[in-house]
Design a protein around this motif. Structure first.
Motif, PDB file in Angstrom:
ATOM      1  N   LEU A 289      46.383  50.717  42.185  1.00 10.48           N
ATOM      2  CA  LEU A 289      47.105  50.924  40.939  1.00 10.48           C
ATOM      3  C   LEU A 289      48.502  51.414  41.284  1.00 10.48           C
ATOM      4  O   LEU A 289      48.650  52.408  42.000  1.00 10.48           O
ATOM      5  CB  LEU A 289      46.395  51.950  40.059  1.00 10.48           C
ATOM      6  N   LYS A 290      49.518  50.724  40.780  1.00  9.41           N
ATOM      7  CA  LYS A 290      50.902  51.087  41.084  1.00  9.41           C
ATOM      8  C   LYS A 290      51.686  51.165  39.783  1.00  9.41           C
ATOM      9  O   LYS A 290      51.510  50.334  38.883  1.00  9.41           O
ATOM     10  CB  LYS A 290      51.549  50.044  42.004  1.00  9.41           C
ATOM     11  N   THR A 291      52.567  52.158  39.703  1.00 10.96           N
ATOM     12  CA  THR A 291      53.397  52.288  38.513  1.00 10.96           C
ATOM     13  C   THR A 291      54.744  52.868  38.878  1.00 10.96           C
ATOM     14  O   THR A 291      54.862  53.691  39.778  1.00 10.96           O
ATOM     15  CB  THR A 291      52.715  53.187  37.455  1.00 10.96           C
ATOM     16  N   ALA A 299      45.468  45.730  41.392  1.00 12.35           N
ATOM     17  CA  ALA A 299      44.933  44.736  42.332  1.00 12.35           C
ATOM     18  C   ALA A 299      43.539  45.169  42.768  1.00 12.35           C
ATOM     19  O   ALA A 299      43.274  46.360  42.976  1.00 12.35           O
ATOM     20  CB  ALA A 299      45.845  44.605  43.547  1.00 12.35           C
ATOM     21  N   ILE A 300      42.656  44.185  42.890  1.00  6.90           N
ATOM     22  CA  ILE A 300      41.274  44.433  43.291  1.00  6.90           C
ATOM     23  C   ILE A 300      40.922  43.454  44.400  1.00  6.90           C
ATOM     24  O   ILE A 300      41.243  42.256  44.306  1.00  6.90           O
ATOM     25  CB  ILE A 300      40.305  44.254  42.104  1.00  6.90           C
ATOM     26  N   GLY A 301      40.266  43.950  45.465  1.00  6.99           N
ATOM     27  CA  GLY A 301      39.890  43.082  46.570  1.00  6.99           C
ATOM     28  C   GLY A 301      38.591  43.518  47.215  1.00  6.99           C
ATOM     29  O   GLY A 301      38.243  44.706  47.224  1.00  6.99           O
ATOM     30  N   LYS A 302      37.867  42.538  47.742  1.00 10.05           N
ATOM     31  CA  LYS A 302      36.587  42.812  48.392  1.00 10.05           C
ATOM     32  C   LYS A 302      36.278  41.719  49.393  1.00 10.05           C
ATOM     33  O   LYS A 302      36.494  40.534  49.127  1.00 10.05           O
ATOM     34  CB  LYS A 302      35.477  42.887  47.325  1.00 10.05           C
ATOM     35  N   GLY A 303      35.784  42.118  50.595  1.00 13.11           N
ATOM     36  CA  GLY A 303      35.306  41.168  51.588  1.00 13.11           C
ATOM     37  C   GLY A 303      33.812  41.316  51.743  1.00 13.11           C
ATOM     38  O   GLY A 303      33.327  42.370  52.186  1.00 13.11           O
ATOM     39  N   LEU A 304      33.068  40.290  51.368  1.00 14.00           N
ATOM     40  CA  LEU A 304      31.610  40.366  51.299  1.00 14.00           C
ATOM     41  C   LEU A 304      30.974  39.520  52.387  1.00 14.00           C
ATOM     42  O   LEU A 304      31.227  38.318  52.490  1.00 14.00           O
ATOM     43  CB  LEU A 304      31.127  39.882  49.920  1.00 14.00           C
ATOM     44  N   GLY A 963      40.161  56.632  49.725  1.00 13.17           N
ATOM     45  CA  GLY A 963      41.360  55.992  49.223  1.00 13.17           C
ATOM     46  C   GLY A 963      42.629  56.593  49.784  1.00 13.17           C
ATOM     47  O   GLY A 963      42.608  57.421  50.714  1.00 13.17           O
ATOM     48  N   THR A 964      43.743  56.168  49.213  1.00  9.06           N
ATOM     49  CA  THR A 964      45.071  56.609  49.648  1.00  9.06           C
ATOM     50  C   THR A 964      45.942  56.771  48.416  1.00  9.06           C
ATOM     51  O   THR A 964      45.902  55.950  47.491  1.00  9.06           O
ATOM     52  CB  THR A 964      45.697  55.574  50.597  1.00  9.06           C
ATOM     53  N   ILE A 965      46.731  57.839  48.414  1.00 13.06           N
ATOM     54  CA  ILE A 965      47.751  57.981  47.391  1.00 13.06           C
ATOM     55  C   ILE A 965      49.106  57.824  48.071  1.00 13.06           C
ATOM     56  O   ILE A 965      49.282  58.217  49.221  1.00 13.06           O
ATOM     57  CB  ILE A 965      47.665  59.330  46.647  1.00 13.06           C
ATOM     58  N   ALA A 966      50.052  57.237  47.366  1.00 13.01           N
ATOM     59  CA  ALA A 966      51.371  56.982  47.954  1.00 13.01           C
ATOM     60  C   ALA A 966      52.436  57.210  46.890  1.00 13.01           C
ATOM     61  O   ALA A 966      52.186  57.086  45.683  1.00 13.01           O
ATOM     62  CB  ALA A 966      51.445  55.558  48.498  1.00 13.01           C
ATOM     63  N   GLY A1003      58.239  56.036  42.003  1.00  9.36           N
ATOM     64  CA  GLY A1003      57.005  55.353  41.671  1.00  9.36           C
ATOM     65  C   GLY A1003      55.859  55.883  42.505  1.00  9.36           C
ATOM     66  O   GLY A1003      56.068  56.553  43.531  1.00  9.36           O
ATOM     67  N   ALA A1004      54.658  55.600  42.052  1.00 10.23           N
ATOM     68  CA  ALA A1004      53.471  56.086  42.763  1.00 10.23           C
ATOM     69  C   ALA A1004      52.384  55.035  42.684  1.00 10.23           C
ATOM     70  O   ALA A1004      52.387  54.160  41.805  1.00 10.23           O
ATOM     71  CB  ALA A1004      52.989  57.403  42.163  1.00 10.23           C
ATOM     72  N   GLU A1005      51.463  55.134  43.608  1.00  9.68           N
ATOM     73  CA  GLU A1005      50.310  54.248  43.582  1.00  9.68           C
ATOM     74  C   GLU A1005      49.120  54.962  44.186  1.00  9.68           C
ATOM     75  O   GLU A1005      49.251  55.931  44.952  1.00  9.68           O
ATOM     76  CB  GLU A1005      50.575  52.939  44.335  1.00  9.68           C
ATOM     77  N   ILE A1006      47.958  54.497  43.822  1.00 18.78           N
ATOM     78  CA  ILE A1006      46.725  55.031  44.379  1.00 18.78           C
ATOM     79  C   ILE A1006      45.818  53.856  44.707  1.00 18.78           C
ATOM     80  O   ILE A1006      45.756  52.878  43.959  1.00 18.78           O
ATOM     81  CB  ILE A1006      46.050  56.006  43.393  1.00 18.78           C
TER      82      ILE A1006
END
Length: 1013
Positions: A289-291, A299-304, A963-966, A1003-1006
């Motif tokens: 999530l970025k704002t 954005a959503i992602g997954k490797g299955l 997770g990561t916050i930026a 701006g920030a994202e998590i």
């Protein structure tokens, strides 16, 4: 003992190739392939006579496991960089190389979600089973890379891994390129304007056309974009480079940027290439999530990992919304992407990677709620692409690896404009015409107030296929890696084209230039490329020499619908690196690198297939408005239409760039980096060629050139197309012929050609990395560049020589000028900048921060005059036009003098060529019409600017394993970056200084990581 040719033993494959080539040389088409085929033939020879000692080949086995859990990792590629060979681990994490000659190699292991691992290993009989332990990518690791590192290419290249990309917090690919040496920070991450790639560039001469964007082995081509209003105009990026806004950055695993001389495997580029690899492999569910004030992104992602070892599926989605203005959110850009990938390794010799991408992007400018009239401007695009990449590794003596790529894509593009047209208070009823063939037509009139719509629909379709064979051989201690391949591209456009309401034409001020046109009658453009390359690694004592030489043959396949000056380009390329010192006490590594090569780019479809040119000349008009002046009670007009279909330029060439570079690479105990000198010369750049011709026609209703006959209200007109006579019936009178008057005017049309001039670029790039200062856990990264561009246009440019009191169409002469229609046919631009990055990394708490200070020490430009080695610009030494003319370097230092440029010659409307003399430049009759003037008192003086500084901050913090916050803050100190202008090195007192830095933005994202295990 020196080998003789008759001692060379040919393999059966080489013999067959030799016989095939012998026959091919007898054919005209294959004669152009002689250089390439000869090269490929040599590389397929079995050179047994060069083997001074028997070569021992080994089988290398190993396993890749998780660093902490020791669990085996399946589907992980293991690469031997010197051989360009790779295998993929099986379900038990095991890999195996066969037929590997003894020697020292660099093994490179990279898996999604794990820190890349590079390890030098000596392959010999004592080598036991290898074990590679990969650490999960995390800020808690001791060593991380959040800046660009040296790439794997044997030329100037930069590699950006997933950590570096995430730390930039990008929204499009162009944001990431600010990490390159010499690149400036992006002012904002908004997506409301076109984002095109540029490498080693201070100008936008090619509008991104010289940079190739390659995603998962597929070129993102924009040359079949036909979103044009006219044959020489665009609506979006038609005829230019790709717009990177449409691609997501959240599914990118790594990027490599080639700035120097690329391998012959890459083509259709003049400035460089950006090679993107998207995510492939098992990974936890990730949500980003970025704002910031202007932009929102999710954005959503997954490797299955599928059951029964049927491969890995990757799913990535993102949605982005960007506003241009916070106060009036009428202009917005929206993007959605869905990326599906499947990786499959059915056995140790075969790997398959499939990608399917669906994307939607739209920029729109809706009407302001405060404005009653409806207004709409919308540019949308839907795209879908399927790609299959494969690698087969038979490990045969004659073939080590076979790579293939097949890709197909389709786009649906729509430009939709809706606008309200309002006439003047006096009433405007503009005549217009829609004739599509040459002749005289009765036209129509627009309404005084009306709304029009305009649509341009494109459907670009392309197919790409490439197959590349790789062979590794060894001759004594000399390692030899051979690569050869073939590439086919086919592209076209099946869009409905340009359409609008014929009763309410768009933008009536230029409606005479518009016609409806479909793209479906345009044939496909097909290109073929064949390439071959050989790379030698030669030991020289304790060091080694690497040589890479190849040639690429680019061919535009023949088509009767267009012609090119040359449909074949041969591009030789060469790179070399010599390691001077290696593994010494003080100088760990020291090497020099050099390269030379040619690159070219194919014209776009809008250049090869321009639409017909129409001239609409209004030859008669009569209007009778209603009493309230709101509508037209009666109107009659005539247009003479001339249709030209000869605007396809048979002299159009592929622009070619000659590239060279020399680099010094070094690694000391506490410092490593590289310094690169590069030189690039581009010839025959794309540009519009303006052509003029005298046009003779008949005007109706004129008694003299400037006297229009007045016809009373109630007069009615009728045109006889056979006689080409216009009849008028006045109230109460019989029909009469309307008088005609012959007139001659200049008319022009544009051709796509190579009128863009020649561009010379050279500079020095530098990149320095200091080892970490342990006490403060801070690493210093310094990079920058000095770039210089020099441009000259040595083409002869026509222009109408008209006095201010004379309409340009009725000017007496046409002038032909040296390189430009204003004094000076070129310019020089240069810039010197440095970027300092202080990277503080605290692994115990999973934290990294980057403080970036960008300094532009110098920036300058200057208009130049050098037409084919002659000086054409001058000023008068005295106060009148009878004094001495001063040419040459004097024009660059004098202030307060107008600069003039004479035409080379004039042409009158009868086609007579009149050489332009010195006496004519002093004669008012010619001086006021033909001379081009630069009235600025500072023209041609060297323009430069005082230095300016900018500071940005980026923070990233891991939240355990979850997770990561930026956070980012651009220009967080609110430094305006004031710079003042200088002329010839002296401050210009009238300059108050201009702010270069944007306003502070934050701006920030998590990012969440959710494991499903």
């Amino acid at each position: 003992m020196q080998a003789k040719f008759n001692e060379v033993v040919l393999s059966p494959q080489a013999k067959a190739c030799f016989l095939f080539c012998t026959n091919c040389f007898k054919m005209k088409f294959f004669a152009t392939l002689k250089i390439l085929i000869t090269f490929l033939l040599i590389t397929t020879l079995n050179l047994k006579t060069f083997a001074t000692e028997p070569v021992t080949r080994m089988t290398v086995r190993g396993i890749v496991v998780d660093y902490n859990s020791e669990e085996p990792l399946p589907n992980v590629p293991v690469l031997i960089t010197e051989l360009n060979l790779y295998v993929v681990t099986d379900k038990d994490g095991v890999f195996e190389f066969s037929n590997i000659p003894e020697g020292k190699y660099l093994f490179y292991i990279k898996s999604l979600g794990y820190q890349p691992l590079k390890q030098n290993i000596e392959v010999n009989e004592q080598l036991s089973k290898l074990v590679f332990r990969l650490q999960i990518q995390s800020l808690a690791l001791e060593n991380i890379d959040v800046v660009a590192t040296k790439g794997s290419q044997l030329t100037a290249s930069s590699e950006l891994n997933q950590q570096a990309i995430e730390h930039i917090q990008p929204t499009n690919i162009k944001d990431i390129l600010q990490l390159l040496p010499g690149a400036l920070a992006q002012n904002n991450q908004q997506l409301n304007s076109v984002k095109q790639l540029s490498i080693r560039s201070l100008s936008t001469n090619d509008a991104g056309l010289g940079v190739s964007l390659i995603i998962d082995g597929t070129v993102m081509d924009n040359s079949h974009n036909m979103q044009v209003l006219r044959s020489t105009g665009t609506l979006t990026t038609a005829g230019q480079g790709i717009d990177t806004r449409q691609f997501s950055t959240d599914n990118i695993e790594s990027i490599e940027v080639i700035r120097g001389i690329p391998s012959v495997e890459y083509g259709n580029m003049t400035s460089g290439g950006v090679i993107v690899k998207t995510k492939s492999g098992e990974s936890p569910l990730q949500i980003r999530l970025k704002t910031d004030p202007y932009l929102k992104l999710i954005a959503i992602g997954k490797g299955l990992n599928l059951k029964n070892h049927t491969g890995v599926v990757n799913i990535d989605m993102d949605y982005t919304h960007s506003n241009a203005d916070l106060t009036t959110p009428r202009s917005a850009y929206n993007r959605f992407n869905l990326n599906l990938g499947h990786s499959l390794n059915p056995n140790s010799k075969l790997s398959l990677n499939s990608k399917f991408v669906v994307g939607f992007a739209q920029s729109k400018d809706n009407n302001d709620p405060d404005i009653l009239q409806e207004y709409l401007l919308r540019n949308s695009e839907m795209r879908a692409r399927a790609t299959i990449n494969g690698s087969w590794r038979p490990n045969k003596p004659w073939l080590s690896q076979l790579d293939f790529n097949v890709s197909g894509g389709i786009q649906d593009q729509l430009y939709h404009e809706k606008k309200y047209i309002a006439g003047t208070q006096a009433g405007t009823f503009s005549p217009y015409n829609m004739g599509t063939e040459s002749g005289i037509y009765q036209g129509l009139f627009t309404k005084r107030f009306y709304q029009y719509w305009l649509k341009v629909h494109g459907m670009p379709i392309d197919f790409q296929a490439r197959i590349t064979g790789r062979l590794f051989a060894e001759h004594g201690k000399i390692k030899n890696a051979v690569m050869a391949g073939i590439e086919l591209n086919s592209k076209g456009n099946r869009g409905r084209g340009k359409s609008f309401d014929l009763d309410n034409p768009p933008s009536y001020s230029s409606v005479s230039l518009l016609r409806e046109r479909t793209f479906r009658d345009i044939p496909f453009l097909n290109t073929l490329a064949v390439y071959g390359e050989d790379k030698l690694t030669i030991p020289t004592g304790k060091t080694h020499l690497e040589l890479q030489a190849g040639v690429r043959l680019n061919t535009v396949l023949p088509n009767t619908n267009y012609t090119l000056n040359s449909t074949v380009n041969i591009e030789p390329r060469f790179n070399a690196r010599y390691t001077i010192f290696s593994h010494q006490k003080i100088v760990k590594d020291l090497g020099i690198r050099a390269g030379w090569g040619l690159t070219s780019v194919v014209p776009t479809m809008s250049m090869l297939f321009p639409e017909p040119v129409y001239y609409d000349r209004l030859v008669f008009s009569h209007q009778e408005p209603t009493a309230d002046n709101f509508d037209l009670a009666y109107g009659f007009n005539l247009f003479e239409v001339v249709k030209r279909t000869d605007n396809i330029n048979p002299e159009l060439k592929m622009p070619q760039t000659r590239k060279a570079e020399l680099a010094l690479e070094f690694k000391l105990e506490k410092l490593n980096g590289e310094i690169i000198f590069f030189h690039e010369q581009s010839k025959d750049l794309f540009g519009l060629i303006e052509s003029y011709e005298a046009y003779n026609y008949q005007m109706y209703g004129y008694s003299s050139l400037n006297t229009l006959i007045s016809y009373p209200t109630g007069s009615r007109f009728q045109f006889n197309s056979d006689e080409k006579l216009l009849y008028v019936t006045r109230p109460g009178e019989t029909s009469q012929v309307v008088p005609m008057l012959a007139d001659t005017v200049w008319r022009s049309f544009s051709l796509h050609g190579n009128n863009g001039g020649n561009l010379l670029k050279w500079g020095i790039e530098y990149s320095l990395n200091l080892t970490q200062i342990k006490s403060i856990r801070t690493t210093i990264n310094i990079n920058g560049a000095y770039f210089r561009e020099q441009f000259y246009n040595n083409n002869i440019i026509p222009d109408i020589a008209a006095q201010a009191t004379t309409s340009s169409a009725r000017a007496k002469y046409l002038g032909f000028y040296p390189g430009a229609t204003t004094p000076g046919n070129g310019w020089i631009r240069d810039r010197f900048n440095t970027t300092f990055r202080l990277i503080t990394h605290l692994p115990k708490i999973g934290f990294v921060t980057t403080l970036t200070t960008q300094v532009v020490w110098y920036e300058g430009s200057q208009t130049k005059d050098n037409f084919n080695g002659t000086k054409r610009v001058y000023y008068y030494r005295g106060e009148d036009f009878t004094s001495e003319k001063v040419y040459g370097s004097g024009i660059h230092s004098v202030e307060g003098k107008n600069k003039y440029m004479d035409p080379l010659y004039l042409m009158d409307k009868q086609g007579n060529v009149i050489p332009f003399t010195d006496a004519m430049s002093r004669d008012p009759e010619y001086r006021l019409t033909a001379l081009k003037t630069s009235s600025s008192p500072l023209a041609f003086m060297k323009t430069s600017y005082t230095p300016w500084v900018r500071m940005d901050l980026r923070l990233s913090k891991d939240i355990g394993q979850f997770g990561t916050i930026a956070f980012f803050a651009n220009n967080f100190l609110n430094m305006p970056g004031i710079r003042r202008i200088k002329y010839n090195g002296e401050l210009y007192q009238a300059s108050a200084g201009q702010a270069q830095n944007p306003s502070p933005s934050f701006g920030a994202e998590i990012k969440f990581r959710i494991s499903t295990h």
